[in-house]
Design a protein around this motif. Structure first.
Motif, PDB file in Angstrom:
ATOM      1  N   ARG A   1      23.269 -34.237  26.153  1.00  0.00           N
ATOM      2  CA  ARG A   1      22.987 -35.229  25.109  1.00  0.00           C
ATOM      3  C   ARG A   1      24.204 -35.464  24.152  1.00  0.00           C
ATOM      4  NH1 ARG A   1      17.436 -34.175  22.426  1.00  0.00           N
ATOM      5  NH2 ARG A   1      17.600 -36.285  21.226  1.00  0.00           N
ATOM      6  N   ASP A   2      25.486 -34.875  24.638  1.00  0.00           N
ATOM      7  CA  ASP A   2      26.586 -34.987  23.937  1.00  0.00           C
ATOM      8  C   ASP A   2      26.999 -36.497  24.086  1.00  0.00           C
ATOM      9  OD1 ASP A   2      26.709 -32.421  23.002  1.00  0.00           O
ATOM     10  OD2 ASP A   2      28.304 -31.887  24.218  1.00  0.00           O
ATOM     11  N   VAL A   3      27.789 -36.996  22.950  1.00  0.00           N
ATOM     12  CA  VAL A   3      28.596 -38.095  23.045  1.00  0.00           C
ATOM     13  C   VAL A   3      29.793 -38.040  22.506  1.00  0.00           C
ATOM     14  CG1 VAL A   3      28.859 -40.501  22.121  1.00  0.00           C
ATOM     15  CG2 VAL A   3      26.730 -39.673  22.874  1.00  0.00           C
ATOM     16  N   ILE A   4      30.929 -38.331  23.529  1.00  0.00           N
ATOM     17  CA  ILE A   4      32.273 -38.333  22.874  1.00  0.00           C
ATOM     18  C   ILE A   4      32.709 -39.556  22.092  1.00  0.00           C
ATOM     19  CG2 ILE A   4      34.748 -38.070  23.356  1.00  0.00           C
ATOM     20  CD1 ILE A   4      32.879 -35.375  23.728  1.00  0.00           C
ATOM     21  N   LEU A   5      33.136 -39.603  20.925  1.00  0.00           N
ATOM     22  CA  LEU A   5      33.305 -40.983  20.213  1.00  0.00           C
ATOM     23  C   LEU A   5      34.674 -41.070  19.919  1.00  0.00           C
ATOM     24  CD1 LEU A   5      31.139 -42.856  19.066  1.00  0.00           C
ATOM     25  CD2 LEU A   5      31.625 -41.689  16.815  1.00  0.00           C
ATOM     26  N   LYS A   6      35.562 -42.315  20.427  1.00  0.00           N
ATOM     27  CA  LYS A   6      36.679 -42.690  19.955  1.00  0.00           C
ATOM     28  C   LYS A   6      36.466 -43.056  18.382  1.00  0.00           C
ATOM     29  CE  LYS A   6      38.409 -44.804  24.103  1.00  0.00           C
ATOM     30  NZ  LYS A   6      39.083 -46.066  24.752  1.00  0.00           N
TER      31      LYS A   6
ATOM     32  N   PHE B   1      23.468 -34.222  20.215  1.00  0.00           N
ATOM     33  CA  PHE B   1      22.443 -35.173  19.996  1.00  0.00           C
ATOM     34  C   PHE B   1      22.850 -36.581  19.818  1.00  0.00           C
ATOM     35  CE2 PHE B   1      20.854 -30.965  19.004  1.00  0.00           C
ATOM     36  CZ  PHE B   1      19.928 -30.565  20.105  1.00  0.00           C
ATOM     37  N   GLY B   2      23.567 -37.197  20.630  1.00  0.00           N
ATOM     38  CA  GLY B   2      24.467 -38.387  20.255  1.00  0.00           C
ATOM     39  C   GLY B   2      23.323 -39.511  20.060  1.00  0.00           C
ATOM     40  N   ASP B   3      22.240 -39.441  20.952  1.00  0.00           N
ATOM     41  CA  ASP B   3      21.345 -40.597  20.863  1.00  0.00           C
ATOM     42  C   ASP B   3      20.355 -40.298  19.570  1.00  0.00           C
ATOM     43  OD1 ASP B   3      20.096 -38.402  21.801  1.00  0.00           O
ATOM     44  OD2 ASP B   3      19.260 -39.363  23.633  1.00  0.00           O
ATOM     45  N   VAL B   4      20.505 -39.551  18.680  1.00  0.00           N
ATOM     46  CA  VAL B   4      19.889 -39.164  17.414  1.00  0.00           C
ATOM     47  C   VAL B   4      20.812 -39.418  16.198  1.00  0.00           C
ATOM     48  CG1 VAL B   4      18.557 -37.515  16.009  1.00  0.00           C
ATOM     49  CG2 VAL B   4      18.079 -37.430  18.456  1.00  0.00           C
TER      50      VAL B   4
ATOM     51  N   GLY C   1      27.018 -37.497  27.925  1.00  0.00           N
ATOM     52  CA  GLY C   1      26.101 -36.752  28.899  1.00  0.00           C
ATOM     53  C   GLY C   1      25.024 -37.494  29.556  1.00  0.00           C
ATOM     54  N   PRO C   2      24.563 -37.102  30.590  1.00  0.00           N
ATOM     55  CA  PRO C   2      23.474 -37.651  31.332  1.00  0.00           C
ATOM     56  C   PRO C   2      22.112 -37.876  30.529  1.00  0.00           C
ATOM     57  CG  PRO C   2      23.991 -35.580  32.155  1.00  0.00           C
ATOM     58  CD  PRO C   2      24.911 -35.596  31.417  1.00  0.00           C
ATOM     59  N   GLY C   3      22.113 -37.115  29.505  1.00  0.00           N
ATOM     60  CA  GLY C   3      20.707 -37.189  28.960  1.00  0.00           C
ATOM     61  C   GLY C   3      20.704 -37.900  27.767  1.00  0.00           C
ATOM     62  N   VAL C   4      21.797 -38.645  27.462  1.00  0.00           N
ATOM     63  CA  VAL C   4      21.696 -39.539  26.231  1.00  0.00           C
ATOM     64  C   VAL C   4      21.057 -41.004  26.817  1.00  0.00           C
ATOM     65  CG1 VAL C   4      23.408 -41.005  24.927  1.00  0.00           C
ATOM     66  CG2 VAL C   4      23.765 -38.727  25.431  1.00  0.00           C
ATOM     67  N   LYS C   5      20.118 -41.531  25.991  1.00  0.00           N
ATOM     68  CA  LYS C   5      19.579 -42.759  25.937  1.00  0.00           C
ATOM     69  C   LYS C   5      19.924 -43.799  24.984  1.00  0.00           C
ATOM     70  CE  LYS C   5      15.427 -40.145  28.351  1.00  0.00           C
ATOM     71  NZ  LYS C   5      14.200 -40.084  28.196  1.00  0.00           N
ATOM     72  N   GLY C   6      19.705 -45.142  25.513  1.00  0.00           N
ATOM     73  CA  GLY C   6      20.053 -46.267  24.658  1.00  0.00           C
ATOM     74  C   GLY C   6      21.414 -46.566  24.022  1.00  0.00           C
TER      75      GLY C   6
END
Length: 451
Positions: A68-73, A188-191, A112-117
């Motif tokens: 659930r990770d997000v890499i942000l620019k 927990f990028g989607d949170v 990551g593959p678990g991130v939604k929305g």
């Protein structure tokens, strides 16, 4: 108890159960490039290198570690007054090479593959605290108290419980690399990411990360209501927004207190909020205290006192000495001033950062006069940020009021020095990166501090 002594508590600390995150989440691509860095691209980042020493470094961009990770620019970040406590080395568990910065916005680079929305390229702002979205507190949107994102045993022992992990704010709050950089990993990028609509530019949306939620929480949690007289200690960005929001909540008068090398900020805030009343403590006659002047200005004193300064800044020699020798970590002077200044049964809210222990606390006045002392805590960003986003869109709050500077991320080491000295009339800044959009209309022009 001195902050240096707090490490001894680690041996006595109880664990936080199976819900606590592991060391894997305490990641920094500048400190372990092979384990946490993406070798395909380097980035610029601001790292703490010791007391009053921050430096721009190059290191690998962070890589995805969890589903659930997000890499942000990063397209915008800023310096918060609370970052100065890190700069000064006043917060426990800082380590050389830690990337700073807890307020930032950006565009989704990968996830990551678990991130939604979320979608790649989407504009978002990050919560400065890291919430799991699933624990007892997160289910109530009390994101600052998440049970799962900070496994630090010292904080658990000192406080009797943990707060949530935070970006760029030492290993005391989880050890997560911060956003004063070109990229950042958001667990927990989607949170912990809020989508920004097209009509809210980064120069407004960025401040949903911390300062707006912190200010709003200070006002509503301390219970500012219709007709209240409110006194605010500290004319920085938090104090300024607390003043605006106190009037929004119905305050009849707001009195702002500051002085010394921060006195110019009083005039700055007055220009933005004409109804504001000012009290410059350095201009008071000998023998006149802030408390006595406030009681002259309002019979019995204000109804509400809001602390927007922090416990690091001692005024008297006794506290300066005790802080220097490690006999306390935070001075009680401003809190005592608030307690003695408000009306009987008045309310005092503490929003400035206090990290440890204080001496000479006026508990007698608190008890005998029925004063309510409220620790506003780290504001639960998730509880407020959708409401505050709507307030921005409707023009009910305007982050531009506090914005004075736009700078490049490459100059942040120099900007920290100026910000620390309250120089160049710097109130709130917007830090751009190579990924930033052109400046929004009505925002400050880019300024350089390096020849």
């Amino acid at each position: 108890m001195a902050m240096s002594q707090s490490a001894n508590l680690a041996e006595k600390a109880m664990g936080h159960g199976d819900n606590a995150v592991t060391e894997q989440n305490m990641t920094n691509p500048a400190r372990d490039r092979a384990k946490y860095g993406d070798p395909s691209e380097n980035m610029k980042a601001l790292a703490w290198m010791g007391k009053n020493d921050v430096q721009m470094i190059e290191c690998p961009k962070p890589k995805i570690l969890e589903d659930r990770d997000v890499i942000l620019k990063v397209t915008g970040s800023t310096i918060c007054g609370s970052d100065l406590h890190l700069y000064h080395g006043s917060v426990v568990e800082l380590q050389k090479g830690d990337i700073l910065g807890h307020e930032f916005c950006g565009k989704v680079d990968s996830m990551g593959p678990g991130v939604k929305g979320l979608e790649v390229g989407q504009r978002v702002v990050a919560s400065f605290q890291i919430a799991c979205g699933e624990c007892m507190y997160c289910k109530k949107k009390l994101s600052s108290q998440c049970e799962r994102t900070n496994s630090n045993t010292i904080e658990n022992a000192m406080y009797g419980g943990r707060t949530a992990g935070m970006f760029g704010y030492s290993h005391f709050t989880g050890g997560f690399a911060g956003g004063q950089a070109e990229y950042v990993r958001v667990p927990f990028g989607d949170v912990n990411l809020l989508k920004l609509p097209d009509d809210v530019p980064d120069e407004k949306g960025l401040y949903l990360s911390d300062v707006l939620a912190t200010s709003w929480n200070c006002v509503v949690d301390t219970g500012v209501k219709e007709g209240d007289v409110v006194a605010i200690w500290g004319a920085g960005p938090i104090g300024e927004m607390c003043a605006e929001m106190s009037f929004t909540n119905g305050a009849s008068r707001v009195i702002m207190i500051d002085g010394g090398n921060g006195a110019w900020r009083l005039d700055f805030c007055k220009e933005k909020i004409p109804k504001l009343e000012l009290l410059n403590y350095t201009d008071l006659p000998h023998g006149t205290s802030v408390t006595s002047r406030l009681k002259e200005m309002e019979h019995g004193g204000p109804d509400v006192a809001l602390e927007c300064v922090a416990g690091e800044y001692a005024k008297g020699w006794a506290h300066r000495f005790e802080l220097m020798v490690g006999a306390e970590t935070d001075t009680s002077e401003i809190v005592n001033e608030m307690i003695t200044s408000v009306k009987n049964y008045g309310r005092c809210g503490i929003t400035g950062v206090y990290v440890g222990f204080t001496n000479h606390f006026n508990i007698g006045s608190l008890m005998e006069r029925g004063i309510r002392l409220i620790g506003n805590g780290q504001a639960p960003v998730h509880l407020y940020w959708e409401q505050l986003l709507q307030m921005i869109r409707e023009g009910k709050t305007d982050p531009y009021k506090m914005l004075t500077h736009r700078v490049k991320v490459e100059e942040m080491d120099e900007v920290y020095k100026i910000f620390n000295e309250r120089g160049d009339k710097m109130q709130k800044i917007f830090v751009e990166t190579r990924f930033s959009d052109p400046p929004a209309p009505g925002t400050p022009a880019l300024k350089t501090f390096k020849s």
